[in-house]
Design a protein around this motif. Sequence first.
Motif, short mmCIF file in Angstrom:
data_model
loop_
_atom_site.label_atom_id
_atom_site.label_comp_id
_atom_site.label_asym_id
_atom_site.label_seq_id
_atom_site.Cartn_x
_atom_site.Cartn_y
_atom_site.Cartn_z
N ARG A 1 0.81 -1.21 0.00
CA ARG A 1 0.00 0.00 0.00
C ARG A 1 0.85 1.27 0.00
N ASN A 2 1.66 1.38 -1.04
CA ASN A 2 2.37 2.62 -1.34
C ASN A 2 2.05 3.02 -2.77
N GLU A 3 2.99 3.66 -3.45
CA GLU A 3 2.74 4.12 -4.82
C GLU A 3 3.85 3.64 -5.76
N VAL A 4 4.40 2.48 -5.47
CA VAL A 4 5.56 1.95 -6.17
C VAL A 4 5.15 1.31 -7.50
N GLU A 5 5.85 1.66 -8.57
CA GLU A 5 5.63 1.05 -9.89
C GLU A 5 6.67 -0.02 -10.19
N GLN A 6 7.87 0.14 -9.63
CA GLN A 6 8.92 -0.85 -9.84
C GLN A 6 9.90 -0.81 -8.67
N CYS A 7 10.43 -1.96 -8.30
CA CYS A 7 11.36 -2.01 -7.17
C CYS A 7 12.32 -3.18 -7.26
N ALA A 8 12.11 -4.11 -8.19
CA ALA A 8 12.94 -5.32 -8.25
C ALA A 8 14.42 -4.99 -8.43
N ASP A 9 14.73 -4.04 -9.31
CA ASP A 9 16.13 -3.68 -9.54
C ASP A 9 16.77 -3.09 -8.28
N ALA A 10 16.00 -2.33 -7.51
CA ALA A 10 16.52 -1.70 -6.30
C ALA A 10 16.84 -2.72 -5.22
N LEU A 11 16.27 -3.92 -5.33
CA LEU A 11 16.46 -4.96 -4.30
C LEU A 11 17.39 -6.07 -4.76
N ARG A 12 17.93 -5.92 -5.95
CA ARG A 12 18.70 -7.00 -6.56
C ARG A 12 19.91 -7.41 -5.73
N GLU A 13 20.52 -6.47 -5.01
CA GLU A 13 21.71 -6.77 -4.22
C GLU A 13 21.39 -7.20 -2.79
N ASP B 1 2.23 -2.88 -12.78
CA ASP B 1 1.21 -3.20 -13.77
C ASP B 1 1.71 -4.02 -14.96
N SER B 2 2.92 -4.56 -14.88
CA SER B 2 3.46 -5.29 -16.04
C SER B 2 4.10 -6.61 -15.64
N ALA C 1 -4.38 -5.40 -4.04
CA ALA C 1 -3.61 -6.00 -5.13
C ALA C 1 -3.03 -4.93 -6.04
N ASN C 2 -2.05 -5.35 -6.85
CA ASN C 2 -1.49 -4.51 -7.91
C ASN C 2 -2.31 -4.70 -9.19
N PRO C 3 -2.25 -3.74 -10.11
CA PRO C 3 -2.95 -3.90 -11.39
C PRO C 3 -2.53 -5.15 -12.15
N VAL C 4 -1.25 -5.56 -12.03
CA VAL C 4 -0.78 -6.73 -12.77
C VAL C 4 -1.52 -8.00 -12.36
N CYS C 5 -2.05 -8.04 -11.16
CA CYS C 5 -2.74 -9.23 -10.68
C CYS C 5 -4.06 -9.47 -11.40
N ARG C 6 -4.55 -8.45 -12.09
CA ARG C 6 -5.81 -8.60 -12.83
C ARG C 6 -5.59 -9.08 -14.26
N LEU C 7 -4.34 -9.20 -14.67
CA LEU C 7 -4.03 -9.67 -16.02
C LEU C 7 -4.19 -11.18 -16.12
N SER C 8 -4.57 -11.62 -17.31
CA SER C 8 -4.71 -13.04 -17.55
C SER C 8 -3.36 -13.74 -17.40
N ASN C 9 -3.38 -14.92 -16.80
CA ASN C 9 -2.18 -15.75 -16.61
C ASN C 9 -1.20 -15.16 -15.60
N TYR C 10 -1.66 -14.27 -14.74
CA TYR C 10 -0.75 -13.64 -13.77
C TYR C 10 -0.02 -14.66 -12.90
N GLN C 11 -0.74 -15.57 -12.29
CA GLN C 11 -0.10 -16.53 -11.39
C GLN C 11 0.88 -17.43 -12.13
#
Length: 253
Positions: free
Chosen positions: A125-137, A152-153, A178-188
Amino acid sequence: RRGAEQVRSVEMFMFNFPSLRGLSLFTNLTSLSIMQQSLERIEGLEACAQLQHLWVVECRVRKIEGLSSCARLERLYLYGNAIRVVEGLEHAASSLKTLWLCDNKIAVVPNLGYLTELRELNLARNEVEQCADALRECGKLVSLNVAANAIDSFKETAKFGRLRALKELALSDPHWGANPVCRLSNYQTVALTAVPRLAVLDTVPVADETKALAKATAMKKTMFYEMRARHARRRADEAVAAGARGKAYVMGE
């Protein structure tokens, strides 16, 4: 009657406590919990060098600060505030294992690789669009909750597969949303294929059979779309060839 130096834990709940004062006597404090206060700043912890667990939640804090003396801090809970920037954690970089920043106003997650012992991160529950790269290390990060953000992607979802220790991932959470990406087909299917080491997805344990089914489904869909792409390319080539023949015929006339 115990003196202040013998107190290990202090809890303050649901009353008007606008500032952190009077903690200088609690030199051996290891746990401090402050909840639902009118507190706007984290301060007054200079004497709390033994502090390991800190809760400042559902207050009015806007900035992560005042932790320079807390080099032994292992668990930090700052959810339900108005924090916009992830900062001020450098002094606890080698000790912090749990960090909860959910229900704030964070839009950008900086590189957190300096938190070398981080195991659990909650950014729900924040406003994050991407964070995976920031956590890679963050090589020891096992549990990550980023539910109810703006992811959302599938491209961003796939990047979580680079977090080599990740076992628990929540992009959707019954408590947060949930995030918007969770509503996409085949998300899981995409999530389980991208992060095959997951034991828990969206707070639900993942069985080996479920992983195998997701992998098989992903392979079938990949083959299907590759076949469609080849067919489309063939049709395009045929259309180009037909156009060339038509042009040659017209020019020949």
